[in-house]
Design an enzyme around this catalytic site. Structure first.
Site, PDB file in Angstrom:
ATOM      1  N   HIS A  78       0.816  -1.222   0.000  1.00  0.00           N
ATOM      2  CA  HIS A  78       0.000   0.000   0.000  1.00  0.00           C
ATOM      3  C   HIS A  78       0.847   1.268   0.000  1.00  0.00           C
ATOM      4  O   HIS A  78       0.287   2.378  -0.042  1.00  0.00           O
ATOM      5  CB  HIS A  78      -0.936   0.021   1.204  1.00  0.00           C
ATOM      6  CG  HIS A  78      -1.976  -1.056   1.203  1.00  0.00           C
ATOM      7  ND1 HIS A  78      -2.805  -1.295   0.132  1.00  0.00           N
ATOM      8  CD2 HIS A  78      -2.300  -1.992   2.141  1.00  0.00           C
ATOM      9  CE1 HIS A  78      -3.609  -2.308   0.406  1.00  0.00           C
ATOM     10  NE2 HIS A  78      -3.319  -2.747   1.621  1.00  0.00           N
ATOM     11  N   ASP A 122      -2.933 -10.560  -2.566  1.00  0.00           N
ATOM     12  CA  ASP A 122      -3.422 -10.126  -1.267  1.00  0.00           C
ATOM     13  C   ASP A 122      -4.927  -9.851  -1.327  1.00  0.00           C
ATOM     14  O   ASP A 122      -5.475  -9.561  -2.395  1.00  0.00           O
ATOM     15  CB  ASP A 122      -2.668  -8.850  -0.875  1.00  0.00           C
ATOM     16  CG  ASP A 122      -2.869  -8.432   0.559  1.00  0.00           C
ATOM     17  OD1 ASP A 122      -2.011  -8.760   1.388  1.00  0.00           O
ATOM     18  OD2 ASP A 122      -3.878  -7.758   0.855  1.00  0.00           O
ATOM     19  N   HIS A 166      -6.378  -7.238  -0.309  1.00  0.00           N
ATOM     20  CA  HIS A 166      -6.553  -5.846  -0.700  1.00  0.00           C
ATOM     21  C   HIS A 166      -5.723  -5.511  -1.929  1.00  0.00           C
ATOM     22  O   HIS A 166      -4.626  -6.047  -2.108  1.00  0.00           O
ATOM     23  CB  HIS A 166      -6.129  -4.916   0.448  1.00  0.00           C
ATOM     24  CG  HIS A 166      -6.850  -5.160   1.730  1.00  0.00           C
ATOM     25  ND1 HIS A 166      -6.315  -5.904   2.761  1.00  0.00           N
ATOM     26  CD2 HIS A 166      -8.080  -4.761   2.145  1.00  0.00           C
ATOM     27  CE1 HIS A 166      -7.178  -5.947   3.769  1.00  0.00           C
ATOM     28  NE2 HIS A 166      -8.253  -5.271   3.417  1.00  0.00           N
ATOM     29  N   ASP A 178      -4.166 -12.976   3.683  1.00  0.00           N
ATOM     30  CA  ASP A 178      -5.415 -12.468   4.244  1.00  0.00           C
ATOM     31  C   ASP A 178      -6.617 -12.725   3.350  1.00  0.00           C
ATOM     32  O   ASP A 178      -7.751 -12.365   3.717  1.00  0.00           O
ATOM     33  CB  ASP A 178      -5.314 -10.979   4.589  1.00  0.00           C
ATOM     34  CG  ASP A 178      -4.679 -10.149   3.490  1.00  0.00           C
ATOM     35  OD1 ASP A 178      -4.288 -10.708   2.449  1.00  0.00           O
ATOM     36  OD2 ASP A 178      -4.559  -8.922   3.669  1.00  0.00           O
TER      37      ASP A 178
END
Length: 340
Positions: free
Chosen positions: A158, A193, A195, A282
């Site tokens: 990120h 991931d 996200h 995740d």
């Protein structure tokens, strides 16, 4: 399988996390390291410590202004009367081209996208060695290893060139890919991931020399919200070198694997000679974030599909938060990779 890890990554121990306006304990905890190291041990993999390659490879991805901020902001912040123990922004500019303030409060807002990236006195050291760990894995692959796993913590995907966010400070995946590029390789990045890897996308969005592919929960109503949509294809020289494959919340193994096949087709068409994998665990059905529903055996199937590309693989650990199955999920993924 080779692996790389540095114990300095444990020192970063964030306390706060603001989600939907509610303060919660930060889920990006040092204990994640124990679960992941345990998985490596059970597979007979002893990680090596990375060499210190200095700031140069990091500064090829991140701006000098931002790196100086990360190194100094906590000490400056703590000189403010009544300041919190951790640097957490409370104001943000309306554009990246806005004037650059002198104050610690203003710079925190400029360089931190959200409240999920608190900075303590230990953050810079842990982030620095997390990046060096990714570089160490990249060097192993550049040196002839078929696959190398970088146990990176804090994660990185990120983080933009000058912006922290979502538990991330230095973009380990981007740093590893750029290092491979400068080592004479043609890298592609695959992010699996939960996200979207918005920072990775942003770093390479106007470049055509690195392909970025991300499979993630649909951001229309999910973090990171503003990036990760299917229409984002890159710009300028990078047009067509970015592929986002958002999938519905709750998607399980079959749907994830369908999206993965589309991503692998695009990667094959790019003609890379090394793949940098942003490995988020995740996406697991029992992860605290609960966005997708990949099973523990599903991670082995994901690895098997990636392995069929036949590319040398730099694996950079991204998300995957504390739950009983975290180590088992890494074991499952590693078991699905080709031997050797």
């Amino acid at each position: 399988m080779k692996a790389v890890y540095h114990p300095a990554q444990r020192a970063h121990d964030p306390k706060h996390f603001l989600s939907s306006g509610a303060p919660q304990p930060n889920p990006e905890q040092p204990a994640r390291v124990d679960a992941l190291l345990g998985a490596l041990e059970r597979r007979g993999i002893a990680p090596a410590a990375p060499a210190d390659r200095g700031l140069g490879p990091i500064a090829r991805v991140h701006t000098a202004e931002y790196l100086r901020f990360l190194q100094t902001i906590h000490a400056r912040w703590r000189r403010i009367e009544g300041a919190s123990e951790e640097v957490i922004p409370n104001i943000h500019p309306d554009r990246r081209s806005a004037s650059y303030p002198l104050s610690a409060v203003g710079q925190a807002g400029y360089h931190q996208a959200d409240t999920a990236c608190p900075i303590s006195a230990e953050t810079w050291g842990s982030a620095y060695w997390s990046a060096q760990t990714a570089l160490g894995a990249a060097d192993l692959v550049l040196g002839g290893a078929r696959a190398a796993y970088a146990l990176c913590r804090p994660p990185g995907h990120h983080a933009f060139a000058d912006l922290a966010g979502g538990f991330c400070f230095l973009n380990n995946t981007a740093i590893a890919a750029d290092h491979c590029l400068r080592g004479g390789r043609r890298p592609a990045i695959l992010d699996v991931d939960l996200h979207h890897g918005n920072g990775t996308q942003g770093i390479f969005y106007a470049r055509g020399d690195v392909l970025t592919v991300s499979i993630h929960a649909d951001p229309a109503r999910y973090y990171p919200f503003f990036w990760g949509h299917a229409q984002e294809r890159g710009e300028g020289p990078g047009l067509g070198a970015n592929l986002n494959l958002p999938i519905p919340r709750g998607t399980a193994d079959a749907g994830f694997l369908d999206a993965l096949e589309r991503g692998l087709e695009r990667i094959a068409a790019f003609g890379p000679d090394v793949l940098v994998l942003a490995l988020g665990l995740d996406a697991f059905e029992g992860d605290p974030f609960g966005g997708l529903a990949v099973t523990t055996p599903g991670f082995a199937r994901i690895a098997e599909a990636i392995g069929r590309l036949g590319l040398p693989l730099v694996i950079v650990q991204e998300g995957g938060y504390l739950c009983a199955e975290l180590g088992a999920n890494l074991e499952s993924f590693l078991s699905g990779l080709p031997a050797g």
